[in-house]
Design a protein around this motif. Structure first.
Motif, mmCIF file in Angstrom:
data_model
loop_
_atom_site.group_PDB
_atom_site.id
_atom_site.type_symbol
_atom_site.label_atom_id
_atom_site.label_comp_id
_atom_site.label_asym_id
_atom_site.label_seq_id
_atom_site.Cartn_x
_atom_site.Cartn_y
_atom_site.Cartn_z
ATOM 1 N N PRO A 83 -3.624 10.735 -6.698
ATOM 2 C CA PRO A 83 -2.494 10.709 -5.835
ATOM 3 C C PRO A 83 -1.275 10.021 -6.718
ATOM 4 C CG PRO A 83 -3.889 8.883 -5.293
ATOM 5 C CD PRO A 83 -4.670 9.670 -6.324
ATOM 6 N N ASP A 84 -0.118 10.590 -6.020
ATOM 7 C CA ASP A 84 1.100 9.963 -6.552
ATOM 8 C C ASP A 84 1.940 9.397 -5.357
ATOM 9 O OD1 ASP A 84 2.129 12.327 -5.486
ATOM 10 O OD2 ASP A 84 2.569 13.324 -7.315
ATOM 11 N N ALA A 85 3.031 8.942 -5.407
ATOM 12 C CA ALA A 85 3.868 8.386 -4.327
ATOM 13 C C ALA A 85 4.001 9.503 -3.301
ATOM 14 C CB ALA A 85 5.196 7.783 -4.899
ATOM 15 N N ALA A 86 4.395 10.934 -3.721
ATOM 16 C CA ALA A 86 4.531 11.812 -2.683
ATOM 17 C C ALA A 86 3.487 12.330 -1.891
ATOM 18 C CB ALA A 86 5.444 13.082 -3.539
ATOM 19 N N TYR A 87 2.138 12.310 -2.600
ATOM 20 C CA TYR A 87 0.896 12.622 -1.945
ATOM 21 C C TYR A 87 0.890 11.477 -1.035
ATOM 22 C CZ TYR A 87 -3.984 13.572 -1.756
ATOM 23 O OH TYR A 87 -5.123 14.110 -1.363
ATOM 24 N N VAL A 88 0.912 10.240 -1.167
ATOM 25 C CA VAL A 88 0.786 9.241 -0.279
ATOM 26 C C VAL A 88 1.672 9.070 0.745
ATOM 27 C CG1 VAL A 88 0.950 6.771 0.038
ATOM 28 C CG2 VAL A 88 -0.146 7.438 -1.680
ATOM 29 N N ASP A 89 2.929 9.570 0.586
ATOM 30 C CA ASP A 89 4.024 9.682 1.864
ATOM 31 C C ASP A 89 3.652 10.852 2.700
ATOM 32 O OD1 ASP A 89 6.750 8.753 2.732
ATOM 33 O OD2 ASP A 89 7.076 10.881 2.413
ATOM 34 N N ALA A 90 3.185 11.870 2.057
ATOM 35 C CA ALA A 90 2.758 12.917 3.003
ATOM 36 C C ALA A 90 1.670 12.511 3.988
ATOM 37 C CB ALA A 90 2.417 14.283 2.070
ATOM 38 N N TYR A 91 0.546 11.795 3.312
ATOM 39 C CA TYR A 91 -0.556 11.413 4.400
ATOM 40 C C TYR A 91 0.032 10.452 5.316
ATOM 41 C CZ TYR A 91 -4.995 13.403 3.097
ATOM 42 O OH TYR A 91 -6.179 14.237 3.071
#
Length: 612
Positions: free
Chosen positions: A545-553
């Motif tokens: 994950p990166d920050a964008a991945y975490v924000d999407a979740y």
């Protein structure tokens, strides 16, 4: 005795000891991808690997049986050690000098425990070699008279300490062991003489087969020490209240059968194992105590209440009865049922095997009776039950015994049995037991025992409706730094009680200091919640994950909450009369429009970093 090990030293040991290196000493690990390793679980029988080690987080977890923890926990469970013992062994391994919180000064010097264990192993090998010599003939005769041949002696690694008095020390020093280590190990005295001389020896091992010390029997009439048995003195690795003879041989079967048979001596352990009772152990140089009980309980595991059993063999005489009553006072240490096996002829397992064969030893164990019943019978026998006052006094003495039975489902059966023994009215006996039971509110686990957590109570990892909740928590546990200072989620975003409780634990851990995973696990404890936290801490992520991945979740999780609120609000609107309650209807309708706008925003964010 040193006190509690300082927290910073425990943290240092945990940081230095690589979990993959420690675990690899017990099982074969193979690459499982994503930085994880897999192998066959050492804690339950399986053919397909479900035991996973995650070195980057210093954790292991078995997706088959639910066992999990860090490197210290692993060593505790696999070698049946206390927390302090596991930390001390790892400290030796990685070279950490331990300090103790009570100011008792430095602990054992790094490496000393390992050196003592190596010296003990070399001594055991030397003693076993001496048993075949001419000097050991009296020892071999002793074994033969008790029905133990050469193969039995080799199976139990029995040895002989030469009579000369200094041979062992000389041999071990020639092999490179320092004199001070031999003294600390209890093998050689300060004056240079061997501690054991002219005696038959049994090596006492822990469940990991490390030789901790020795038990020695007097054989020769000229032996200047009158005691029939002597044991290794207290050392950094040998503490008689913490060891059980035969544990190395019985360990796997005790765990597999959830049964332990406690006998009184070394030859009794041998006779039991050779008769097919492969769960037999014995205390060493001291009476069976609370620490022994805890040792067995750790080895047996937290089986569902009363599915396991601990069976004590006692003589039928007064000494045996006194020993049974002493064990009864320890009974609440166990979460298994406790039993007593008494041979009517008064023979111990060794003599019973010699006179009647191995089947008689097996029958002895098979005839076991519940410890409560045995003790209750002995209590009643001390009263004159032919007199009314004797029966009343006996009831007063026996009622607390029945009232202390942990399994509430058994109490009524014992009440009926006690009524029959006393020849008293059932209601009278039941009332006396009820009073005794009610007068014990402060005693923990006297009635109800918590069973081992049932994995069916945990969230189903394959439940698609809970998939986002599970994956979000996995990200939070494994990559908390990607969530930023404000996580923007709350406990109400989680619908399953387990996930909601785990999120609450992570919130509580935010303000604490130290390793993130350890903080969360400490708050969760060792029950279901801790099991869930361990599982999600090592379960592989779908992507790095990166920050964008975490924000999407995070947006997807919030979206599901928003959709639930929209559904609730629509239900309220359907039940609201727009004419009679126009203001409420308008307010709710305005909230619905606002939630719909939020839903669209979250839906767009949820698709920004991942494909769901």
């Amino acid at each position: 005795m040193a006190g509690r090990i300082r927290d910073e030293d425990v943290a240092e040991v945990r940081a230095r000891a690589r979990i993959d290196e420690v675990v690899s000493g017990y099982l074969t690990l193979k690459n499982a991808g994503g930085g994880s390793l897999k192998g066959l679980c050492p804690f339950h029988s399986e053919k397909t690997p479900s035991f996973q080690v995650t070195p980057s987080r210093g954790l292991y977890y078995c997706f088959g049986c639910g066992e999990g923890g860090d490197v210290i926990t692993f060593l505790q469970k696999v070698d049946n050690l206390s927390f302090a013992e596991a930390v001390e062994q790892l400290a030796d391994r990685v070279g950490v000098q331990l300090r103790y919180a009570d100011g008792s000064g430095p602990g054992t010097e790094p490496g000393l425990r390992t050196q003592i264990l190596e010296a003990n192993a070399a001594a055991a090998e030397y003693f076993a070699e001496q048993l075949t010599g001419a000097d050991a003939l009296p020892g071999r005769q002793f074994l033969d008279q008790r029905g133990f041949d050469r193969s039995a002696a080799e199976h139990f690694s029995i040895g002989w300490a030469p009579q000369g008095g200094k041979q062992l020390g000389k041999v071990l020093r020639e092999r490179g062991f320092r004199p001070e280590v031999l003294v600390r190990a209890g093998l050689v005295r300060e004056n240079g003489w061997d501690f054991f001389q002219g005696r038959l020896l049994w090596p006492i091992r822990d469940s990991g087969r490390h030789v901790l010390g020795f038990g020695a029997r007097r054989i020769l009439d000229e032996d200047r020490i009158p005691a029939k048995y002597i044991n290794t003195p207290e050392t950094p690795v040998y503490k008689k209240s913490h060891v059980l003879y035969g544990l190395d041989l019985a360990r796997q079967q005790i765990g597999k059968k959830a049964q332990a048979v406690v006998v009184e001596g070394y030859t009794d352990v041998m006779a039991a194992h050779l008769s097919g009772v492969d769960t037999a152990v014995a205390s060493c140089g001291t009476a069976f105590g609370a620490d022994h009980a805890k040792l067995l309980q750790r080895l047996m595991g937290n089986h569902d209440a009363f599915h396991g059993e601990v069976i004590f063999t006692f003589d039928g005489d007064a000494a045996g009865q006194a020993a049974a009553i002493k064990v009864f006072n320890l009974d609440r240490t166990f979460i298994t049922q406790t039993y007593v096996a008494v041979e009517p002829t008064g023979l111990d397992p060794c003599d019973l095997r010699l006179q009647s064969g191995p089947e008689a030893v097996r029958e002895l164990v098979g005839r076991r009776v519940p410890l409560y019943r045995f003790v209750m019978r002995n209590v009643l026998d001390s009263y004159d039950l032919d007199r009314a006052d004797g029966r009343l006094a006996a009831l007063r003495a026996a009622a607390p015994l029945v009232g202390s039975i942990r399994d509430a489902s058994l109490v009524d059966a014992y009440v009926r049995e006690l009524s029959g023994m006393l020849g008293m009215d059932l209601d009278t006996v039941r009332a006396a037991v009820h009073r005794a039971r009610s007068s014990r509110p402060g005693e923990d686990a006297a009635v109800v025992v918590e069973p081992k957590p049932d994995r069916t109570q945990l969230p189903d990892p394959d439940d698609r409706e809970l998939e986002v909740e599970r994956d979000t928590l996995k990200l939070l546990l494994q990559r908390p730094q990607l969530f930023g200072a404000d996580w923007e989620i709350s406990a109400e975003d989680f619908t399953h009680p387990g996930y909601r409780a785990l999120y609450a634990a992570t919130e509580q851990a935010r303000d604490a200091e130290g390793d993130w995973t350890q903080r969360v696990l400490a708050i969760c404890g060792h029950g279901l919640l801790g099991q869930l936290a361990m599982e999600l801490s090592v379960e592989p992520l779908l992507h790095e994950p990166d920050a964008a991945y975490v924000d999407a979740y995070r947006a997807k999780l919030q979206l599901l909450t928003c959709v639930r609120r929209i559904g609730d609000l629509k239900s309220k609107l359907q039940r609201t009369n727009p004419v009679e309650n126009q203001s409420d209807y308008n307010r709710q309708f305005g909230e619905l429009l606002s939630l719909e706008r939020t839903r669209k925003q979250l839906q767009a964010r949820s698709l920004g970093g991942i494909t769901l």
